[in-house]
Design a protein around this motif. Structure first.
Motif, mmCIF file in Angstrom:
data_model
loop_
_atom_site.group_PDB
_atom_site.id
_atom_site.type_symbol
_atom_site.label_atom_id
_atom_site.label_comp_id
_atom_site.label_asym_id
_atom_site.label_seq_id
_atom_site.Cartn_x
_atom_site.Cartn_y
_atom_site.Cartn_z
ATOM 1 N N GLU A 93 0.896 -1.166 -0.074
ATOM 2 C CA GLU A 93 -0.054 0.050 0.142
ATOM 3 C C GLU A 93 0.911 1.252 -0.051
ATOM 4 O O GLU A 93 0.472 2.211 -0.510
ATOM 5 C CB GLU A 93 -0.839 -0.041 1.098
ATOM 6 N N ALA A 94 1.849 1.196 0.600
ATOM 7 C CA ALA A 94 2.864 2.375 0.994
ATOM 8 C C ALA A 94 4.021 2.434 0.029
ATOM 9 O O ALA A 94 4.526 3.146 -0.655
ATOM 10 C CB ALA A 94 3.293 2.657 2.371
ATOM 11 N N SER A 95 4.596 1.046 -0.336
ATOM 12 C CA SER A 95 6.082 0.873 -0.800
ATOM 13 C C SER A 95 5.946 -0.138 -1.957
ATOM 14 O O SER A 95 6.932 -0.562 -2.400
ATOM 15 C CB SER A 95 6.948 0.325 0.124
ATOM 16 N N GLY A 96 4.874 -0.196 -2.543
ATOM 17 C CA GLY A 96 4.662 -1.172 -3.558
ATOM 18 C C GLY A 96 5.136 -0.641 -5.080
ATOM 19 O O GLY A 96 5.092 0.372 -5.243
ATOM 20 N N LEU A 97 5.191 -1.647 -5.993
ATOM 21 C CA LEU A 97 5.367 -1.351 -7.317
ATOM 22 C C LEU A 97 4.444 -0.536 -8.034
ATOM 23 O O LEU A 97 4.696 0.289 -8.741
ATOM 24 C CB LEU A 97 5.493 -2.665 -8.137
ATOM 25 N N GLN A 98 3.217 -0.806 -7.358
ATOM 26 C CA GLN A 98 1.928 0.138 -8.067
ATOM 27 C C GLN A 98 2.115 1.548 -7.503
ATOM 28 O O GLN A 98 1.446 2.408 -7.971
ATOM 29 C CB GLN A 98 0.741 -0.545 -7.750
ATOM 30 N N ARG A 99 3.190 1.711 -6.704
ATOM 31 C CA ARG A 99 3.223 3.076 -6.208
ATOM 32 C C ARG A 99 4.200 3.996 -7.131
ATOM 33 O O ARG A 99 4.664 5.342 -6.898
ATOM 34 C CB ARG A 99 3.824 3.512 -4.814
ATOM 35 N N LEU A 100 4.849 3.167 -8.066
ATOM 36 C CA LEU A 100 5.728 3.730 -9.030
ATOM 37 C C LEU A 100 5.101 4.344 -10.303
ATOM 38 O O LEU A 100 4.180 3.611 -10.842
ATOM 39 C CB LEU A 100 6.961 2.898 -9.540
ATOM 40 N N PRO A 101 5.499 5.463 -11.007
ATOM 41 C CA PRO A 101 4.893 5.923 -12.352
ATOM 42 C C PRO A 101 5.196 4.578 -13.249
ATOM 43 O O PRO A 101 6.211 3.748 -12.987
ATOM 44 C CB PRO A 101 5.974 6.980 -12.422
ATOM 45 N N ALA A 102 4.501 4.520 -14.342
ATOM 46 C CA ALA A 102 4.738 3.556 -15.310
ATOM 47 C C ALA A 102 5.873 3.553 -15.869
ATOM 48 O O ALA A 102 6.468 4.598 -16.413
ATOM 49 C CB ALA A 102 3.457 3.570 -16.384
ATOM 50 N N GLY A 103 6.585 2.410 -15.839
ATOM 51 C CA GLY A 103 7.927 2.288 -16.677
ATOM 52 C C GLY A 103 9.059 2.936 -15.730
ATOM 53 O O GLY A 103 10.061 2.743 -16.208
ATOM 54 N N VAL A 104 9.137 3.070 -14.554
ATOM 55 C CA VAL A 104 9.722 3.874 -13.696
ATOM 56 C C VAL A 104 10.222 2.790 -12.390
ATOM 57 O O VAL A 104 9.299 2.372 -11.949
ATOM 58 C CB VAL A 104 9.397 5.256 -13.370
ATOM 59 N N PHE A 105 11.520 2.494 -12.401
ATOM 60 C CA PHE A 105 12.070 1.661 -11.177
ATOM 61 C C PHE A 105 13.191 2.519 -10.716
ATOM 62 O O PHE A 105 13.644 3.343 -11.127
ATOM 63 C CB PHE A 105 12.411 0.300 -12.025
ATOM 64 N N ALA A 106 13.397 2.126 -9.281
ATOM 65 C CA ALA A 106 14.293 2.617 -8.609
ATOM 66 C C ALA A 106 14.981 1.745 -7.611
ATOM 67 O O ALA A 106 14.751 1.898 -6.456
ATOM 68 C CB ALA A 106 13.652 3.911 -7.805
ATOM 69 N N PRO A 107 15.493 0.750 -8.255
ATOM 70 C CA PRO A 107 16.171 -0.333 -7.477
ATOM 71 C C PRO A 107 17.061 -0.092 -6.279
ATOM 72 O O PRO A 107 17.015 -0.820 -5.225
ATOM 73 C CB PRO A 107 16.594 -1.364 -8.463
ATOM 74 N N LEU A 108 17.721 0.697 -6.557
ATOM 75 C CA LEU A 108 18.774 1.419 -5.554
ATOM 76 C C LEU A 108 18.585 2.290 -4.476
ATOM 77 O O LEU A 108 18.929 2.481 -3.145
ATOM 78 C CB LEU A 108 20.016 1.731 -6.242
ATOM 79 N N THR A 109 17.294 2.968 -4.802
ATOM 80 C CA THR A 109 16.836 4.298 -3.974
ATOM 81 C C THR A 109 15.411 4.245 -3.200
ATOM 82 O O THR A 109 14.918 4.958 -2.587
ATOM 83 C CB THR A 109 16.988 5.516 -4.521
ATOM 84 N N ALA A 110 14.506 3.341 -3.829
ATOM 85 C CA ALA A 110 13.267 3.142 -3.251
ATOM 86 C C ALA A 110 13.189 2.948 -1.982
ATOM 87 O O ALA A 110 13.874 1.862 -1.485
ATOM 88 C CB ALA A 110 12.465 2.117 -4.259
ATOM 89 N N SER A 111 12.542 3.232 -1.141
ATOM 90 C CA SER A 111 12.580 3.257 0.496
ATOM 91 C C SER A 111 11.058 2.726 0.903
ATOM 92 O O SER A 111 10.214 2.764 0.626
ATOM 93 C CB SER A 111 12.685 4.569 0.950
ATOM 94 N N THR A 112 11.183 1.786 1.805
ATOM 95 C CA THR A 112 10.127 1.570 2.673
ATOM 96 C C THR A 112 9.781 2.308 3.997
ATOM 97 O O THR A 112 8.990 1.888 4.801
ATOM 98 C CB THR A 112 10.423 0.017 3.301
ATOM 99 N N TYR A 113 10.018 3.585 3.938
ATOM 100 C CA TYR A 113 9.848 4.732 4.890
ATOM 101 C C TYR A 113 8.381 4.638 5.162
ATOM 102 O O TYR A 113 7.749 4.479 6.301
ATOM 103 C CB TYR A 113 10.388 5.878 4.506
#
Length: 378
Positions: A93-113
């Motif tokens: 709900e907070a930190s899922g893939l669906q929270r990223l814009p379409a086609g955008v990934f951030a494997p090194l910087t995405a946070s579970t804050y």
């Protein structure tokens, strides 16, 4: 005339097509097309991944919404479910893939804050038991972001907070867990997941799940080293437990947020087993004479802790027959039988065109359900 006259629908979502609630609605409509007035009980299920909060709400929990930090640092609205002093929190709900814009990934910087902020909101709401469903994450930060939101500090050699995401943990020099929310020590925290991977190594979070989140081979190596370093630095503060938890089943769940949860004292359980308990599956099963389960794809993964396998195992123990609905069927009849499912009904059994099955999943599922009724209820 078959005496089967009470049907329990306990299916997961058809990912990308129908929610678990919509699956139950369509199956009910199809069954009643053949047997008007049929006694049907719907209990949408989930295995801890995305859809877990919705399943709890469908079972009578109250939906609560809170503004939290998304995986890229922007503000998002996340929901959790509450009934009495039990909360169901879904990290996606907070930190899922669906929270990223379409086609955008951030494997090194995405946070579970943000996931930590949702846990804090559940504590604020009076939760004494928290079921923490993890899966579908955009993150690989070992739960460091979540722990930070709950009061932990992760500092570099200059005493400054390390950057967000798993990549930032490479700069970690010191941890401080003394500021963790004291309420956590008196709460039962259950880590609910359908995966049992360790934190690092060939079966760890970066290697197995990193590529799904946009991680290159170099990124996987970077993240694996950073998470191993994270666990090593934590040993200074928490002792041998840091290494023990890193190797424990579930530590690698959802980009390693399972590791962070274990550090908080969480108990790891198979997600579907936890959710069946929370949703009141046992009494619903006792009332049923036929169980219909399912998910979008019935395949080898289904057999390893996914919702339909958990439903079928529980039903088999109770001596109740089980059939399954699905979009795609990739299991042989013998494998289904071993799982406790007597027969599966894919959408392709009534509509061979896969594209149409995806686009028109609802109406086609009604037709599938009608054929189940004709076979099992008349």
């Amino acid at each position: 005339m078959n005496e089967t006259r009470r049907v329990l629908i306990a299916a997961d979502k058809f990912k990308g097509s129908l929610t678990a609630v919509q699956v139950a609605e369509r199956v009910t409509a199809g069954l009643r097309r053949v047997v008007p007035g049929l006694d049907v009980e719907a209990l949408p299920v989930a295995d801890g991944g995305d859809g877990t909060v919705d399943a709890a709400v469908a079972a009578g929990f109250e939906r609560r919404e809170v503004r939290v930090t998304g995986p890229l640092g922007d503000e998002v609205t996340a929901a959790f479910a509450l009934r009495g002093d039990t909360a169901v929190v879904e990290m996606a709900e907070a930190s899922g893939l669906q929270r990223l814009p379409a086609g955008v990934f951030a494997p090194l910087t995405a946070s579970t804050y943000g996931s930590g902020e949702v846990l804090r909101a559940a504590l604020d709401a009076g939760a004494r038991t928290i079921v923490f469903g993890v899966g579908g994450s955009a993150t690989t930060d070992g739960g460091a972001g979540m722990l930070s939101a709950l009061g932990a500090r992760f500092l570099d050699a200059d005493g400054e907070p390390v950057p967000p995401g798993g990549g930032g943990l490479a700069a970690l020099a010191r941890t401080d867990l003394s500021g963790l929310d004291p309420r956590l020590s008196s709460v039962e925290l259950v880590l609910a997941s359908d995966v049992d991977n360790p934190l690092t190594g060939p079966k760890g979070a970066p290697a197995v799940y990193g590529p799904q989140k946009g991680a290159s081979l170099d990124d996987v190596d970077t993240l694996d080293a950073a998470l191993a370093h994270f666990a090593t630095v934590l040993e200074t503060e928490v002792g041998p437990r840091a290494a023990e938890y890193a190797a424990a089943p579930g530590a690698g769940a959802a980009g390693g947020i399972g590791y962070g949860a274990l550090l908080l004292g969480a108990r790891f359980r198979a997600g579907i087993e936890v959710m069946l308990d929370v949703l009141g599956f046992a009494p619903a099963l006792a009332r049923a004479s036929l169980v219909i389960t399912g998910e979008g794809s019935l395949d080898e993964q289904t057999l390893h802790g996914k919702a339909p396998a958990g439903v079928a195992a529980a039903a088999r123990s109770a001596g109740k027959p089980v059939v399954a609905v699905c979009g795609r069927l990739a299991l042989e009849p013998a494998a289904l039988e071993r799982a406790g499912i007597s027969r599966a009904y894919p959408l392709t059994s009534v509509e061979p065109d896969v594209a149409r099955c995806i686009a028109e999943a609802g109406p086609i599922l009604e037709r599938v359900a009608a054929s189940i009724a004709e076979t099992h209820l008349t």
